[in-house]
Design an enzyme around this catalytic site. Structure first.
Site, short mmCIF file in Angstrom:
data_model
loop_
_atom_site.label_atom_id
_atom_site.label_comp_id
_atom_site.label_asym_id
_atom_site.label_seq_id
_atom_site.Cartn_x
_atom_site.Cartn_y
_atom_site.Cartn_z
N HIS A 86 0.81 -1.22 0.00
CA HIS A 86 0.00 0.00 0.00
C HIS A 86 0.84 1.27 0.00
CE1 HIS A 86 -3.62 2.34 1.66
NE2 HIS A 86 -3.97 1.84 0.49
N HIS A 99 -8.90 10.75 -0.13
CA HIS A 99 -8.13 9.51 -0.18
C HIS A 99 -6.86 9.68 0.65
CE1 HIS A 99 -5.67 6.24 -2.07
NE2 HIS A 99 -6.82 5.62 -1.96
#
Length: 591
Positions: free
Chosen positions: A254, A485
């Site tokens: 990630h 985000h």
């Protein structure tokens, strides 16, 4: 809002509902063929990504059209306002992937290609046509990115540009094309670490003169997604792929970072955006961009070029965790540069089980160690809330004591040496996560929910968490309608005028990202790769031990200098009425 799994439809169309739990079920990405008819395959994004992203992309490509029939009751738009109609979702498939087809040969670290610090001559390479680059062209306004960088020089913290907001709110923001601009240096080679990657789009973001420079992409794709990424990279002979090992179930790669090697030096960029157009278009994203690190003179000591925050050694240690020959070359490059001007602390997560001193190197225990040893004690800090803002939620247990209000909260509430963390004080934990109405009224509309995953089974197991939720509101940055985000965590004074610290990171609110204790607290277990930077007042010369909060993050008056640009409004607004339930969508996207 939660219903039993099945094929449900609301007045605003079908939504994907995942039954996956991030600790109990497989989260591998299913084949797209099981999700949509063949006639709709062309509407899917042309890069490996999650089901939630695919559903979001489909809804953008084929928006639903509604018609109100006289005498048949309220319109679909009016039905949206009822709690009952807001709860319709559709169950998505999560079948195990079949063996991927054979992909074209793509350069990887096994090819033994070394990193070249100097590129000379002209190589014979295959390249997509100019029409391909034009297809992926992303506009960036005419403001000089160098001016933007100079304006944010103290903290080097920026937001990404957002299409559809007032120009004044993009004046201090950056697009990926700005980051890769020749104004920042003459590129020699680069590395892109990320989760979701559109190779063709990424290459097109580089200036034309840099598109043939060596590019290493570090990813975590497996099986069919990996084969697709290799296929996408095949036309670019300067592109190599490096797969991050993910031995832990449900773990993801990630981390979102760029390493940019120039003729003039080295730059590190740590950010929150996937390498796809949507993430740089109408979402709120964060960026930390390092200064240009000059190359050290030949024969310099191994200790030369380190910062007071130990950033270089920590970055090298993070890269070493990949155990990759390709990244070993970049570790050597970093050691050859002077990173002494860095003022932030690196906070990373890397998959594994850690004991002893290693336990404090990663995850939330890394934050705990830094706050204990580097942060300054503050009088009355027990009343200062901890704020967490994120775009995805994992499983945290049947009640708040299982993880959130025990080990994780204890780490974030640490502040200075010799100060005991008070477990039962009144200082609240405030969590900012967009509500249904936030998503509905966003610039992207409901498809914005594709990057806000929260699985239905997970939500049903932790209803206690909903009382912590606060709406997304960002008038200070003009981004109330640009869904976040970005992921940020901070400790703020009760009057919201001061910060004890601020962290921007790729890590969402999950044990997979931050780690969880095992074996009676002697071992920290982390599933995913994550990376962020921690801002502490002491590292920036603030003797008070706090930052002032910048009321308007794009204000240019002298009073605002030295104040930290928190990208959303403080204090946050608690959920109310229809906002009680968050937008539960596919948890297959760890985005």
């Amino acid at each position: 809002m939660h219903r039993s799994a099945g094929s449900l439809q609301s007045s605003h169309g079908k939504w994907t509902l995942s039954s996956s739990d991030d600790e109990t079920e497989d989260r591998e990405k299913p084949s797209t063929s099981s999700l949509v008819p063949r006639s709709r395959v062309d509407s899917l994004p042309q890069y490996p990504c999650s089901d939630a992203r695919k559903e979001s992309h489909k809804r953008k490509s084929h928006p639903l059209k509604f018609e109100e029939i006289a005498g048949k009751g309220p319109s679909p738009g009016k039905k949206l306002k009822t709690d009952k109609e807001e709860s319709g979702w559709r169950l998505s498939s999560s079948d195990e992937e079949s063996k991927p087809p054979r992909a074209p040969k793509v350069k990887s670290e096994k090819d033994g290609t070394s990193l070249k610090l100097e590129v000379t001559g002209t190589n014979k390479k295959r390249h997509p046509s100019p029409e391909t680059h034009e297809k992926y062209k992303t506009p960036s306004d005419s403001q000089d990115p160098w001016d933007v960088m100079q304006a944010g020089e103290l903290f080097s913290f920026y937001l990404t540009k957002v299409a559809g907001i007032k120009p004044k709110y993009n004046a201090g923001a950056l697009h990926i094309k700005d980051i890769l601009s020749p104004l920042f240096g003459t590129l020699v080679s680069s590395v892109q670490f990320n989760y979701c990657i559109d190779v063709a789009w990424l290459v097109a973001q580089y200036p034309e003169e840099f598109r043939r420079k060596p590019l290493l992409i570090v990813h975590g794709e497996k099986q069919q997604s990996k084969a697709k990424l290799h296929e996408d990279a095949h036309p670019y002979e300067n592109v190599r792929l490096c797969q991050a090992r993910l031995d832990m179930a449900f773990g993801t790669h990630h981390t979102k970072m760029m390493l940019l090697l120039y003729e003039e030096g080295l730059r590190v960029v740590i950010h929150t955006s996937n390498l796809i157009r949507d993430d740089w278009h109408q979402k709120t994203q964060g960026i930390w961009m390092s200064p240009l690190y000059p190359r050290l003179p030949e024969g310099s000591s191994s200790l030369a070029g380190e910062s007071l925050t130990n950033f270089r050694a920590d970055l090298v240690a993070y890269l070493a965790s990949y155990n990759s020959p390709s990244l070993k070359e970049w570790m050597d490059v970093i050691k050859q540069h002077n990173l002494s001007e860095t003022r932030v602390y690196l906070v990373g997560s890397t998959p594994g089980r850690y004991q002893g001193n290693d336990k404090e190197k990663w995850g939330h225990f890394r934050v705990r160690k830094l706050l204990r040893e580097k942060a300054s004690p503050i009088a009355g800090a027990e009343s200062w809330p901890v704020l967490g803002q994120f775009s995805s939620i994992g499983s945290m247990g049947a009640d708040k004591t299982k993880w959130l209000h025990s080990e994780f909260s204890e780490s974030l509430k640490t502040l200075g040496k010799g100060v005991k963390t008070l477990q039962n004080t009144e200082n609240p934990l405030q969590l900012i996560y967009p509500s249904v109405d936030n998503v509905r009224t966003s610039l992207e509309g409901y498809p914005a929910g594709g990057s806000l995953p929260y699985g239905i089974q997970t939500a049903q197991k932790q209803p206690w968490l909903h009382s912590y939720f606060h709406r997304w509101k960002a008038e200070t940055s003009g981004r109330s309608r640009a869904m976040p985000h970005i992921k940020t965590y901070m400790r703020v004074s009760p009057d919201c005028q001061k910060l004890a610290w601020f962290l921007v990171t790729s890590a969402n609110l999950s044990k997979a990202a931050w780690g969880s204790l095992e074996k009676n607290g002697t071992q920290l277990f982390i599933r995913s790769y994550e990376l962020g930077v921690l801002f502490l007042p002491s590292a920036f010369g603030f003797d008070s031990g706090t930052f002032h909060v910048k009321a308007n993050i794009y204000a240019r008056n002298d009073d605002a200098k030295g104040a930290f640009p928190v990208p959303f409004d403080l204090p946050p607004e608690h959920y109310a009425g229809r906002d009680i339930q968050p937008p539960v969508i596919s948890a297959a996207c760890a985005e």
